[in-house]
Scaffold this motif. Structure first.
Motif, PDB file in Angstrom:
ATOM      1  N   LEU A  21       0.841  -1.197   0.000  1.00  0.00           N
ATOM      2  CA  LEU A  21       0.000   0.000   0.000  1.00  0.00           C
ATOM      3  C   LEU A  21       0.879   1.251   0.000  1.00  0.00           C
ATOM      4  N   THR A  22       1.596   1.426  -1.085  1.00  0.00           N
ATOM      5  CA  THR A  22       2.482   2.563  -1.281  1.00  0.00           C
ATOM      6  C   THR A  22       2.887   2.572  -2.746  1.00  0.00           C
ATOM      7  N   TYR A  23       3.719   3.528  -3.132  1.00  0.00           N
ATOM      8  CA  TYR A  23       4.349   3.488  -4.456  1.00  0.00           C
ATOM      9  C   TYR A  23       5.757   4.019  -4.317  1.00  0.00           C
ATOM     10  N   ASP A  24       6.564   3.805  -5.336  1.00  0.00           N
ATOM     11  CA  ASP A  24       7.998   4.092  -5.244  1.00  0.00           C
ATOM     12  C   ASP A  24       8.254   5.542  -4.850  1.00  0.00           C
ATOM     13  N   GLY A  25       8.928   5.718  -3.731  1.00  0.00           N
ATOM     14  CA  GLY A  25       9.298   7.056  -3.277  1.00  0.00           C
ATOM     15  C   GLY A  25       8.211   7.798  -2.529  1.00  0.00           C
ATOM     16  N   HIS A  26       7.092   7.147  -2.211  1.00  0.00           N
ATOM     17  CA  HIS A  26       6.001   7.835  -1.500  1.00  0.00           C
ATOM     18  C   HIS A  26       6.466   8.239  -0.105  1.00  0.00           C
ATOM     19  N   LYS A  27       6.227   9.499   0.263  1.00  0.00           N
ATOM     20  CA  LYS A  27       6.826  10.066   1.470  1.00  0.00           C
ATOM     21  C   LYS A  27       5.827  10.425   2.561  1.00  0.00           C
ATOM     22  N   GLY A  28       4.613   9.879   2.479  1.00  0.00           N
ATOM     23  CA  GLY A  28       3.633  10.231   3.493  1.00  0.00           C
ATOM     24  C   GLY A  28       2.551   9.191   3.649  1.00  0.00           C
ATOM     25  N   THR A  29       1.525   9.567   4.396  1.00  0.00           N
ATOM     26  CA  THR A  29       0.349   8.731   4.623  1.00  0.00           C
ATOM     27  C   THR A  29      -0.843   9.412   3.977  1.00  0.00           C
ATOM     28  N   ASP A  30      -1.559   8.695   3.121  1.00  0.00           N
ATOM     29  CA  ASP A  30      -2.696   9.263   2.391  1.00  0.00           C
ATOM     30  C   ASP A  30      -4.007   8.900   3.077  1.00  0.00           C
ATOM     31  N   PHE A  31      -4.728   9.919   3.525  1.00  0.00           N
ATOM     32  CA  PHE A  31      -6.056   9.742   4.107  1.00  0.00           C
ATOM     33  C   PHE A  31      -7.075  10.101   3.023  1.00  0.00           C
ATOM     34  N   ALA A  32      -7.727   9.076   2.458  1.00  0.00           N
ATOM     35  CA  ALA A  32      -8.598   9.275   1.304  1.00  0.00           C
ATOM     36  C   ALA A  32     -10.057   9.394   1.708  1.00  0.00           C
ATOM     37  N   LEU A  33     -10.829  10.098   0.887  1.00  0.00           N
ATOM     38  CA  LEU A  33     -12.277  10.141   1.032  1.00  0.00           C
ATOM     39  C   LEU A  33     -12.886   9.114   0.080  1.00  0.00           C
ATOM     40  N   PRO A  34     -14.034   8.523   0.422  1.00  0.00           N
ATOM     41  CA  PRO A  34     -14.623   7.499  -0.426  1.00  0.00           C
ATOM     42  C   PRO A  34     -15.232   8.022  -1.717  1.00  0.00           C
ATOM     43  N   SER A  35     -15.453   9.344  -1.819  1.00  0.00           N
ATOM     44  CA  SER A  35     -16.091   9.856  -3.032  1.00  0.00           C
ATOM     45  C   SER A  35     -15.854  11.346  -3.189  1.00  0.00           C
ATOM     46  N   LEU A  36     -16.061  11.820  -4.416  1.00  0.00           N
ATOM     47  CA  LEU A  36     -16.021  13.256  -4.692  1.00  0.00           C
ATOM     48  C   LEU A  36     -17.186  13.963  -4.006  1.00  0.00           C
ATOM     49  N   ALA A  37     -18.292  13.243  -3.828  1.00  0.00           N
ATOM     50  CA  ALA A  37     -19.449  13.833  -3.158  1.00  0.00           C
ATOM     51  C   ALA A  37     -19.112  14.212  -1.725  1.00  0.00           C
ATOM     52  N   MET A  38     -18.347  13.365  -1.031  1.00  0.00           N
ATOM     53  CA  MET A  38     -17.959  13.688   0.338  1.00  0.00           C
ATOM     54  C   MET A  38     -17.025  14.897   0.352  1.00  0.00           C
ATOM     55  N   GLN A  39     -16.119  14.967  -0.640  1.00  0.00           N
ATOM     56  CA  GLN A  39     -15.249  16.139  -0.721  1.00  0.00           C
ATOM     57  C   GLN A  39     -16.076  17.406  -0.879  1.00  0.00           C
ATOM     58  N   ALA A  40     -17.109  17.346  -1.719  1.00  0.00           N
ATOM     59  CA  ALA A  40     -17.949  18.521  -1.961  1.00  0.00           C
ATOM     60  C   ALA A  40     -18.674  18.966  -0.696  1.00  0.00           C
ATOM     61  N   GLN A  41     -18.989  18.012   0.174  1.00  0.00           N
ATOM     62  CA  GLN A  41     -19.645  18.352   1.438  1.00  0.00           C
ATOM     63  C   GLN A  41     -18.694  19.085   2.374  1.00  0.00           C
ATOM     64  N   GLY A  42     -17.397  18.815   2.233  1.00  0.00           N
ATOM     65  CA  GLY A  42     -16.397  19.473   3.061  1.00  0.00           C
ATOM     66  C   GLY A  42     -15.928  18.604   4.203  1.00  0.00           C
ATOM     67  N   VAL A 130      -5.950  13.763   1.685  1.00  0.00           N
ATOM     68  CA  VAL A 130      -4.884  14.604   2.214  1.00  0.00           C
ATOM     69  C   VAL A 130      -3.644  13.721   2.374  1.00  0.00           C
ATOM     70  N   HIS A 131      -2.545  14.186   1.792  1.00  0.00           N
ATOM     71  CA  HIS A 131      -1.252  13.515   1.935  1.00  0.00           C
ATOM     72  C   HIS A 131      -0.557  14.152   3.132  1.00  0.00           C
ATOM     73  N   PHE A 132      -0.293  13.340   4.162  1.00  0.00           N
ATOM     74  CA  PHE A 132       0.266  13.823   5.415  1.00  0.00           C
ATOM     75  C   PHE A 132       1.704  13.332   5.546  1.00  0.00           C
ATOM     76  N   SER A 133       2.652  14.258   5.583  1.00  0.00           N
ATOM     77  CA  SER A 133       4.069  13.905   5.695  1.00  0.00           C
ATOM     78  C   SER A 133       4.630  14.393   7.022  1.00  0.00           C
ATOM     79  N   VAL A 134       5.508  13.584   7.589  1.00  0.00           N
ATOM     80  CA  VAL A 134       6.236  13.945   8.804  1.00  0.00           C
ATOM     81  C   VAL A 134       7.722  13.940   8.471  1.00  0.00           C
ATOM     82  N   ARG A 135       8.442  14.984   8.889  1.00  0.00           N
ATOM     83  CA  ARG A 135       9.886  15.048   8.655  1.00  0.00           C
ATOM     84  C   ARG A 135      10.606  15.470   9.936  1.00  0.00           C
ATOM     85  N   HIS A 136      11.818  14.954  10.110  1.00  0.00           N
ATOM     86  CA  HIS A 136      12.681  15.368  11.210  1.00  0.00           C
ATOM     87  C   HIS A 136      14.048  15.698  10.642  1.00  0.00           C
TER      88      HIS A 136
END
Length: 283
Positions: A21-42, A130-136
């Motif tokens: 559950l990643t791809y080459d060089g992915h640098k964060g954690t992706d919190f996805a919404l199940p649909s564009l409709a939910m995004q439109a709701q906010g 939302v792609h959430f990255s943590v860096r130190h």
């Protein structure tokens, strides 16, 4: 959580749980919404910890990459976002937020849980998240494995107050429809119906993430008088997201009127990863 930090420094990929559950060089954690409709709701994006806003972008359009009119996002893959400095070399970054939704400015002090904006589709993205990255000290840190010591599962020490569950794949959404819906409708969140005609088709669909070759999706429909349909489909390749549907034409006398239940199950090597049940009324 649809994708995690890539722990493989080569061209291969592996997440902290020894999964894909990643791809080459992915640098964060992706919190996805199940649909564009939910995004439109906010859906709000909140600060993971207190700190000072170090940078903001808020003017990029929300559009799926690959869609007509999508802009070139080279060097702006993050889209609209916020970077927060937490001190002692720690910072977090929040990407792909909705255009015009960012509520903070550079220099602002924010509290843990404070709203920063809303989930969007800006930058290099194919789905609302939302792609959430943590860096130190500039180095990527996986919040599930901050000390790089995990052995195919979350480390004993994580950065989460409460470590969330991390399934190796699952169902995003399911629904009934009179015919096999378009994939764009499934992603938009407009494919499901709550009523069907007794003389029409009954189709049950499932939208999944993190599937692997050999996974099985089973579709079961139960009517007022008992089971009417069951079908299992074996998936043939690894995919970040996949949509499948199955169903049955109405008998000559039509379906019994009343309530129907549909169950979609995702299995891997005989182990159930996820199950969703959905209802529809036939009139």
């Amino acid at each position: 959580m649809q994708q995690f930090v890539d722990h493989d420094s080569s061209a291969g990929v592996i997440d902290f749980a020894c999964g894909s559950l990643t791809y080459d060089g992915h640098k964060g954690t992706d919190f996805a919404l199940p649909s564009l409709a939910m995004q439109a709701q906010g859906v709000n994006v909140i600060a993971a910890a207190p700190g000072t806003v170090r940078g903001v972008r808020n003017d990029m359009v929300d559009i799926l990459q690959g869609q007509a009119g999508a802009p070139d996002v080279s060097s702006k893959e993050c889209g609209n976002g916020v970077v927060i400095d937490h001190g002692n070399g720690w910072e977090t970054q929040y990407c792909h937020m909705a255009q015009g939704s960012v509520t903070v400015r550079s220099g602002d002090h924010v509290a843990m849980g404070q709203v920063l904006g809303q989930v969007g589709l800006s930058g290099q993205t194919q789905f609302p998240h939302v792609h959430f990255s943590v860096r130190h000290n500039g180095e990527v840190v996986d919040p599930f494995d901050p000390n790089d010591e995990a052995t195919c599962g979350p480390s004993n020490t994580t950065l989460w107050i409460d470590t969330p569950p991390t399934p190796a794949g699952g169902l995003i959404s399911t629904g009934f429809a009179p015919n096999v819906p378009e994939y764009t409708e499934v992603k938009a969140g407009t494919a499901g119906v709550v009523e069907l005609d007794q003389s029409g088709n009954i189709v049950l669909w499932g939208f999944s993430f993190g599937v692997q070759s050999g996974d099985e999706m089973t579709f079961e429909i139960i009517g007022p008088s008992g089971p009417i349909f069951e079908h299992t489909e074996t998936l043939t390749r690894d995919q970040a997201m996949v949509f499948r549907a199955s169903g049955k034409r109405a008998p000559a006398s039509g379906w019994d009127t009343g309530d129907y239940a549909g169950m979609v199950t995702l299995q891997r090597d005989g182990t159930e990863l996820d199950r969703q049940v959905i209802n529809v009324t036939v009139r």
